[in-house]
Write an enzyme that holds these catalytic residues in place. Structure first.
Site, PDB file in Angstrom:
ATOM      1  N   GLY A  14       0.818  -1.215   0.000  1.00 30.76           N
ATOM      2  CA  GLY A  14       0.000   0.000   0.000  1.00 30.76           C
ATOM      3  C   GLY A  14       0.848   1.260   0.000  1.00 30.76           C
ATOM      4  N   GLY A 132      -3.395   0.911  10.779  1.00 24.89           N
ATOM      5  CA  GLY A 132      -4.638   0.774  10.009  1.00 24.89           C
ATOM      6  C   GLY A 132      -5.848   1.230  10.817  1.00 24.89           C
ATOM      7  N   ASP A 161      -0.732  12.564  14.707  1.00 21.10           N
ATOM      8  CA  ASP A 161      -1.479  13.676  15.296  1.00 21.10           C
ATOM      9  C   ASP A 161      -0.538  14.533  16.144  1.00 21.10           C
ATOM     10  OD1 ASP A 161      -3.924  12.375  14.324  1.00 21.10           O
ATOM     11  OD2 ASP A 161      -3.370  10.863  15.797  1.00 21.10           O
ATOM     12  N   HIS A 189      -7.342   8.127  17.657  1.00 19.37           N
ATOM     13  CA  HIS A 189      -6.852   8.678  16.391  1.00 19.37           C
ATOM     14  C   HIS A 189      -8.066   8.897  15.484  1.00 19.37           C
ATOM     15  CE1 HIS A 189      -4.874   9.494  12.689  1.00 19.37           C
ATOM     16  NE2 HIS A 189      -5.477   8.472  12.125  1.00 19.37           N
TER      17      HIS A 189
END
Ligand code: NAI
Length: 327
Positions: A14, A132, A161, A189
């Site tokens: 990915g 993920g 973050d 998150h």
């Protein structure tokens, strides 16, 4: 030279995988003296496996001196075999018209299977980072599916973050990011997270006093950090990948090699402090040393912060109850 360690990465073909694997193999995560064996997991789809093969060819073409071996597989028990580190990046993305609840359940299936596989074959000291999404709840599911591994070995990524908040603060205060200490991002998150700079310092002096702008905090800073992921998608047409990979490297590097006494944010299973029920994977400030993290305790929580921390906790509790029947 040290003996190689095994690093498992899921979703390896990915976009985050592509920004992550090369940095792990070059030594940016575990140090320039630590050889690694990359154990990469992808879906058993022809396209995904072919893409993984291509990534492995490119890794080979880099001739990284620290890359001591590679495994590419569609079997979690092969990918996690004796893994010392596991970065769980692959997840089911939200498709068009997909309800949040369905997304949670689809990912619950994935992270149950992967938790069980980690339980069965990984090193007993494996350090797990879930990237993920929904990262905190996926980490919770993996942890619950791996009862023979210590719960503290399961963490979720709040570091992106944290880093986003650092840059916003540095810009606002006109100081270098590297000079800011003691930042915290509490909770999930997700856009409900609470970035909190009440304790932050620059050269030992209060950053909050320096900024001195409660309206900016409530109406600009917190929403900007919370919605940053959406803003990147809007601008780039794709979700954050290089910055997410960078945050994963920061998280694992600090966990493995220590944070030199500095606070960093990790999503970790709660020990009950800060009014967060035990076991909920919640972003908190930690200090890392000798391969362990220690939560920074007893920070004062004012009314504004309590409300923000409870809001993000409520979302996590709702996610947890949505998957409770599977665990
Ligand atoms: P991507 O869609 O480009 O790649 C995901 C890869 O995972 C795909 O190649 C897919 O085939 C694979 N995959 C899916 N299910 C899998 C499974 N069960 N086992 C192994 N591989 C599997 O997505 P991208 O951009 O790399 O993002 C990955 C995840 O990270 C997403 O869930 C995204 O929402 C999340 N994310 C989390 C952040 C955080 O701060 N915690 C920040 C940015 C993204």
């Amino acid at each position: 030279m040290k003996a190689p360690v095994r690093v498992a990465v899921t979703g390896a073909a990915g976009q985050i995988g592509y920004a992550l694997l090369f940095r792990i193999a070059s030594g940016e995560m575990l140090g320039k003296d630590q050889p690694v064996i990359l154990q990469m997991l992808e879906l058993p789809l022809e396209k995904a496996q072919a893409a993984l093969k291509g990534v492995m060819m490119e890794l080979e073409d880099c001739a990284f001196p620290l890359l001591a071996g590679m495994v590419g597989t569609d079997d979690p028990e092969v990918a996690f075999k004796d893994a010392d580190y596991a970065l769980l990046v692959g997840a089911m993305p939200r498709g068009p018209g997909m309800e949040r609840k369905d997304l949670l359940l689809k990912n619950a299936e994935i992270f149950t299977v992967q938790g069980k596989a980690l339980d069965k074959v990984a090193s007993r000291n494996v350090k797990v980072l879930v990237v993920g999404n929904p990262a905190n709840t996926n980490a919770y599911i993996a942890m619950k599916s791996a009862p023979s591994l210590p719960a503290k070995n399961f963490t979720a990524m709040l570091r992106l973050d944290h880093n986003r908040a650092l840059s916003q603060l540095a810009n606002k205060a006109g100081v270098p990011v590297a000079d800011i200490r003691k930042l915290v991002v509490w909770g999930n998150h997700s856009p409900t997270m609470y970035p909190d700079y009440r304790f932050a310092t620059v050269d030992g002096a209060s950053l909050k006093d320096r900024i001195n702008d409660a309206d900016w905090n409530a109406n600009t800073f917190i929403p900007t950090v919370g919605k940053r992921g959406a803003a990147i998608i809007e601008a780039r047409g794709l979700s954050s990948a290089a910055s997410a990979a960078n945050a994963a490297i920061d998280h694992m590097r600090d966990w493995a090699l220590g944070s030199d006494g500095e606070w960093v944010t990790m999503g970790v299973p709660s020990d009950g402090s800060y009014g967060v029920p035990e076991g909920v994977i919640y972003g908190v400030p930690v200090i890392t040393a000798n391969g362990e993290y220690t939560v920074v305790k007893d920070l004062p929580i004012d009314d504004f912060s309590r409300a923000a921390m409870d809001k993000t906790l409520a979302e996590l509790e709702e996610e947890r109850s949505g998957v409770a029947h599977l665990l």
